[in-house]
Write a protein that holds these residues in place. Sequence first.
Motif, PDB file in Angstrom:
ATOM      1  N   UNK A 389       0.877  -1.311   0.066  1.00  0.00           N
ATOM      2  CA  UNK A 389      -0.008   0.055   0.009  1.00  0.00           C
ATOM      3  C   UNK A 389       0.870   1.469   0.082  1.00  0.00           C
ATOM      4  N   UNK A 390       2.064   0.935  -0.348  1.00  0.00           N
ATOM      5  CA  UNK A 390       3.135   2.242  -0.624  1.00  0.00           C
ATOM      6  C   UNK A 390       3.344   2.970   0.973  1.00  0.00           C
ATOM      7  N   UNK A 391       3.222   1.997   1.811  1.00  0.00           N
ATOM      8  CA  UNK A 391       3.556   2.621   3.315  1.00  0.00           C
ATOM      9  C   UNK A 391       4.656   1.806   3.953  1.00  0.00           C
ATOM     10  N   UNK A 392       5.788   2.660   4.494  1.00  0.00           N
ATOM     11  CA  UNK A 392       6.973   2.060   4.796  1.00  0.00           C
ATOM     12  C   UNK A 392       6.850   1.935   6.509  1.00  0.00           C
ATOM     13  N   UNK A 393       6.854   0.471   7.028  1.00  0.00           N
ATOM     14  CA  UNK A 393       6.765   0.429   8.415  1.00  0.00           C
ATOM     15  C   UNK A 393       8.147   0.083   8.785  1.00  0.00           C
ATOM     16  N   UNK A 394       8.379   0.405  10.100  1.00  0.00           N
ATOM     17  CA  UNK A 394       9.599   0.524  10.858  1.00  0.00           C
ATOM     18  C   UNK A 394       9.317   0.039  12.188  1.00  0.00           C
ATOM     19  N   UNK A 395       9.822  -1.046  12.828  1.00  0.00           N
ATOM     20  CA  UNK A 395       9.730  -1.706  14.039  1.00  0.00           C
ATOM     21  C   UNK A 395      10.982  -1.133  14.883  1.00  0.00           C
ATOM     22  N   UNK A 396      10.994  -0.272  15.782  1.00  0.00           N
ATOM     23  CA  UNK A 396      12.123  -0.210  16.716  1.00  0.00           C
ATOM     24  C   UNK A 396      12.585  -1.225  17.558  1.00  0.00           C
ATOM     25  N   UNK A 401      11.002  -5.627  21.509  1.00  0.00           N
ATOM     26  CA  UNK A 401      11.285  -6.100  22.929  1.00  0.00           C
ATOM     27  C   UNK A 401      10.202  -6.090  23.839  1.00  0.00           C
ATOM     28  N   UNK A 402       9.236  -5.205  23.666  1.00  0.00           N
ATOM     29  CA  UNK A 402       7.866  -4.934  24.569  1.00  0.00           C
ATOM     30  C   UNK A 402       7.000  -5.811  23.773  1.00  0.00           C
ATOM     31  N   UNK A 403       7.012  -6.105  22.447  1.00  0.00           N
ATOM     32  CA  UNK A 403       6.067  -7.139  21.926  1.00  0.00           C
ATOM     33  C   UNK A 403       6.378  -8.835  22.489  1.00  0.00           C
ATOM     34  N   UNK A 404       7.556  -8.821  22.556  1.00  0.00           N
ATOM     35  CA  UNK A 404       8.052 -10.170  22.902  1.00  0.00           C
ATOM     36  C   UNK A 404       7.709 -10.305  24.460  1.00  0.00           C
ATOM     37  N   UNK A 405       8.130  -8.814  25.233  1.00  0.00           N
ATOM     38  CA  UNK A 405       7.620  -9.082  26.728  1.00  0.00           C
ATOM     39  C   UNK A 405       6.033  -9.399  27.141  1.00  0.00           C
ATOM     40  N   UNK A 426       0.557  -9.423  17.031  1.00  0.00           N
ATOM     41  CA  UNK A 426       0.973  -8.291  15.923  1.00  0.00           C
ATOM     42  C   UNK A 426      -0.303  -8.228  15.150  1.00  0.00           C
ATOM     43  N   UNK A 427      -1.243  -8.845  15.092  1.00  0.00           N
ATOM     44  CA  UNK A 427      -2.659  -8.737  14.201  1.00  0.00           C
ATOM     45  C   UNK A 427      -3.236  -7.645  15.050  1.00  0.00           C
ATOM     46  N   UNK A 428      -3.283  -7.855  16.253  1.00  0.00           N
ATOM     47  CA  UNK A 428      -3.993  -6.537  16.978  1.00  0.00           C
ATOM     48  C   UNK A 428      -3.342  -5.443  16.874  1.00  0.00           C
ATOM     49  N   UNK A 429      -1.830  -5.207  17.035  1.00  0.00           N
ATOM     50  CA  UNK A 429      -1.306  -4.385  16.967  1.00  0.00           C
ATOM     51  C   UNK A 429      -1.374  -3.523  15.704  1.00  0.00           C
ATOM     52  N   UNK A 448       6.546   2.227  17.909  1.00  0.00           N
ATOM     53  CA  UNK A 448       7.480   2.470  18.839  1.00  0.00           C
ATOM     54  C   UNK A 448       7.036   1.622  20.173  1.00  0.00           C
ATOM     55  N   UNK A 449       7.702   1.885  21.194  1.00  0.00           N
ATOM     56  CA  UNK A 449       7.346   1.002  22.343  1.00  0.00           C
ATOM     57  C   UNK A 449       6.048   1.616  22.804  1.00  0.00           C
ATOM     58  N   UNK A 450       5.903   2.978  22.828  1.00  0.00           N
ATOM     59  CA  UNK A 450       4.593   3.542  23.151  1.00  0.00           C
ATOM     60  C   UNK A 450       3.350   3.329  22.364  1.00  0.00           C
ATOM     61  N   UNK A 451       3.645   3.076  21.140  1.00  0.00           N
ATOM     62  CA  UNK A 451       2.496   2.626  20.240  1.00  0.00           C
ATOM     63  C   UNK A 451       2.100   1.228  20.505  1.00  0.00           C
TER      64      UNK A 451
END
Length: 470
Positions: A389-396, A401-405, A426-429, A448-451
Amino acid sequence: MTESTQTPKEIVEVLDQYIVGQGEAKKAVAVALRNRYRRMQLSQDMQDEISPKNLLMIGPTGVGKTEIARRLAKIVNAPFVKVEATKFTEVGYVGGDVESMVRDLVENAIQLEREDEYKQVHVEAEKRANNKLVKLLVPAEKKKKNQNEMQNLMSMFSRMQQGQMPSQETDDQENVTDDVREKRMSVAEKLRSGLLENDQVEIEMADPSQQLSGQNTMLNQMGIDLNDTLSGLMPKKTIKRTVPVSEARTILTRQASEELINKADLYHNAITRAENTGIIFIDEIDKIAPGNSKNSGEVSREGVQRDILPIVEGSQVNTKYGPVNTDHMLFIGSGAFAESKPSDLIPELQGRFPIRVELNDLTKDDFVRILTEPTNSLTKQYIALIGTDNIKVTFTIEAINRIAEIATDVNHNTDNIGARRLHTILEKLLEDILYEGPDMQMGDITITEKYVDDKVGKLAQNKDLSRYIL
């Protein structure tokens, strides 16, 4: 028949590209695989004596048991079939016949062997397909048949008396004029140059629905196939399709390949391949162990174990392609063994799985590695999907680490479903981005972690909500 010559270390290196951790399990399956290659290098007498060392993988769901076996089969291009132990029932009860797993393996071996055979005859098959395409693109007038219906019937009976199967005349002779011959030469040159790939052409092909009919019947479970018998007596049902030349070439090449290969050799090689390199993965094997529960189903569970035992020990199974011996097939059992233990299986079946491998629970560090290290990790998959969809997503790294936690906490507080928890989180995020992405046109989004906390962190803290949503 192909056999892997990779060393155990090389096999583990390939598995490491897709599966995080579980070094002991990878090591065990790599050694089992290498032992099959070693066996094939010995004399025939010694080969008959050496039986494969079947594995029993023990560990909770979502830690990589099935994935290890599935990737293993791809590495060596071996016949592989995954079955659920719970779908089988004791003989005399309604349910699946345990011998069907061997028949499924033979079908898989035939597909692999057929693809190998197709590669060997591909050049000749494509040549025939191109000749057929030229005739379809520049049709000539058909010669009229002089025979009447009565003569056709008499000739059919004559062939039957000589021991030949009656068949329909398919190759109609043509009146090829000089004009048609010149046009065909011109079209053949254009085909070789790739100028007609998108042109439409009408072709006649076997009806796919007829090939699928009659499958999964009780007769097929007993290794009997009436389709092959009846197909010789009944005219083959065909359909006409209008497709691009490129697709028509693929279909006609496959038809020509089928005519060029020797079916008897194909079936013989496939059975040999299944017998010597076949892998049967029996999942949920713990569910047929009675455990502590003493109920009316216990007899049926033990009955399934007794039915599976001769297959694992080594026996002959009749299939529609011929008898198949299971003496040298590799069996991999898998189960969580949460409510039972391996010792709850009948002793004879326990003895047929001499190698026990316990897979570890996934930790937070494992989740971080699962999200980042594999060749096509989950984060890479979502980045690629949203990128359409021409959107660039980046994970910090903090977000990962927060997703894993969160995944570790939810697995600990609710049911432990291993790495599958990451799919849910990830689907919910990314739910809003996946929903609104097509309307955003372009943009860069950083997770980000806040997101992560805003989207799923609060859900994870609420045990009642996380039990249903995460």
